[in-house]
Design an enzyme around this catalytic site. Structure first.
Site, PDB file in Angstrom:
ATOM      1  N   CYS A  80     -15.759  21.402  -1.179  1.00 34.86           N
ATOM      2  CA  CYS A  80     -15.535  22.607  -0.382  1.00 34.86           C
ATOM      3  C   CYS A  80     -15.694  22.293   1.112  1.00 34.86           C
ATOM      4  CB  CYS A  80     -16.460  23.724  -0.854  1.00 34.86           C
ATOM      5  SG  CYS A  80     -15.955  25.378  -0.315  1.00 34.86           S
ATOM      6  N   GLU A  95     -20.233  21.414  -9.436  1.00 35.81           N
ATOM      7  CA  GLU A  95     -21.692  21.473  -9.564  1.00 35.81           C
ATOM      8  C   GLU A  95     -22.169  22.844 -10.023  1.00 35.81           C
ATOM      9  OE1 GLU A  95     -21.036  22.879  -5.294  1.00 35.81           O
ATOM     10  OE2 GLU A  95     -20.044  21.572  -6.762  1.00 35.81           O
ATOM     11  N   HIS A 133     -15.956  23.927  -7.056  1.00 37.71           N
ATOM     12  CA  HIS A 133     -17.363  23.542  -7.163  1.00 37.71           C
ATOM     13  C   HIS A 133     -17.735  23.117  -8.587  1.00 37.71           C
ATOM     14  CE1 HIS A 133     -18.830  24.882  -3.173  1.00 37.71           C
ATOM     15  NE2 HIS A 133     -17.869  25.779  -3.262  1.00 37.71           N
TER      16      HIS A 133
END
Length: 229
Positions: free
Chosen positions: A86, A205, A203
Site C-alpha cells: 500500500c 497481512e 494488504h
C-alpha cells in the site's frame, strides 16, 4: 528468517505486518524508525501501509527521502528482499526501486473492502508459496492505488513476467469488474527486474487469521519463510 519493518510518521499497519511475519517465521521483526541510517542485516525489509508524513506533497514522496531509505535502497540493490504494501508500494515507486506511479483512484474515493487477486506467477521468492492462477481474497484500503505507467513500461512488465498480482473477478477473470481503483491492466502488484522487490496495494497481512475474515494472505508469508529457510 530475520525481517525489519520501516516506520514513518503516519505508518499505521506495522503491527499487522509484525503479527503476520511473526506468525509465519516465529521471529519478531525489528522495527526501524525512519530517522535511522542503517537497517539491521536481515533477509527481508518491509515498508508497510499507512500515510507516511501524512501523504503531504505526494504519497510516499517525503518518505522516499528519509535517512533510512538510503540504506534500504542500497540493500535492495545488493539483493536483499524488499516488500512494500500500500503506502509502501507508493514509497518504492518514489525511490525508483519500482517503475510507474500510484495515482488517485479513478472514482476519486477512498476504497476499503476486500478484493479478489489473481496470482500471475509463482516464479519468485515472494510468490513461491502461491500457485499461478490462484485467486486470493484480501483487503484494500487506499485513496491513491491507481497504478499507472507508460505503455512501453507496461509492455516490459508483462513481457518480463514482472506483474505479480492482478485484480480479478471471483472466478479469476481479469475483465475489469474486480478493479477497485482503475489501475492500468488491472495491475495490483509488480516486481523489480530481479523479482527481489515487490510492491502491491492490497494488504495480505490483514488476511492471515480467521478472525480477520480469511487467511488467503498467509500463503505469501509462509512461502517467503520457506524460500529463505
Amino acid at each position: 528468517m530475520k525481517s525489519a519493518i520501516i516506520l514513518f510518521p503516519g505508518t499505521n499497519r506495522e503491527q499487522d505486518m509484525r503479527a503476520a511475519l511473526r506468525q509465519s517465521s516465529g521471529v519478531d521483526p525489528y522495527l526501524v524508525f525512519h530517522r535511522e541510517t542503517e537497517v539491521p542485516e536481515v533477509d527481508l525489509i518491509v515498508i508497510p501501509g499507512g500515510f507516511a508524513h501524512g501523504d503531504y506533497l505526494r504519497c510516499g514522496a517525503m518518505a522516499a527521502h528519509s535517512p533510512v531509505m538510503r540504506d534500504v535502497i542500497a540493500k535492495a540493490k545488493r539483493g536483499v528482499l524488499v516488500l512494500g504494501v500500500c503506502n509502501g508500494f507508493q514509497v518504492l515507486t518514489e525511490t525508483g526501486l519500482l517503475p510507474g506511479a500510484l495515482m488517485r483512484n479513478a472514482d476519486l474515493k477512498f476504497v476499503c473492502r476486500n478484493v479478489d487477486l489473481r496470482v500471475e506467477t509463482s516464479q519468485s521468492i515472494f510468490t513461491s508459496g502461491l500457485t499461478e492462477g490462484q485467486v486470493m481474497n484480501v483487503p484494500v484500503a487506499h485513496h491513491d492505488g491507481n497504478y499507472f505507467a507508460d505503455e512501453a513500461t507496461l509492455d516490459r512488465l508483462e513481457g518480463e513476467g514482472r506483474v505479480a498480482f492482478r485484480y480479478c473477478a471471483t472466478d479469476g477473470a481479469v475483465d475489469g469488474t474486480g478493479n477497485p481503483n482503475g489501475s492500468a491492466r488491472n495491475i495490483a502488484g509488480i516486481f523489480n527486474e530481479t523479482k527481489t522487490v515487490l510492491g502491491l496495494m492490497p494488504h495480505p497481512e490483514d488476511a492471515v487469521e480467521a478472525i480477520q475474515g480469511g487467511t488467503d494472505g498467509r500463503g505469501l508469508f509462509d512461502g517467503i519463510v520457506r524460500a529463505l529457510s
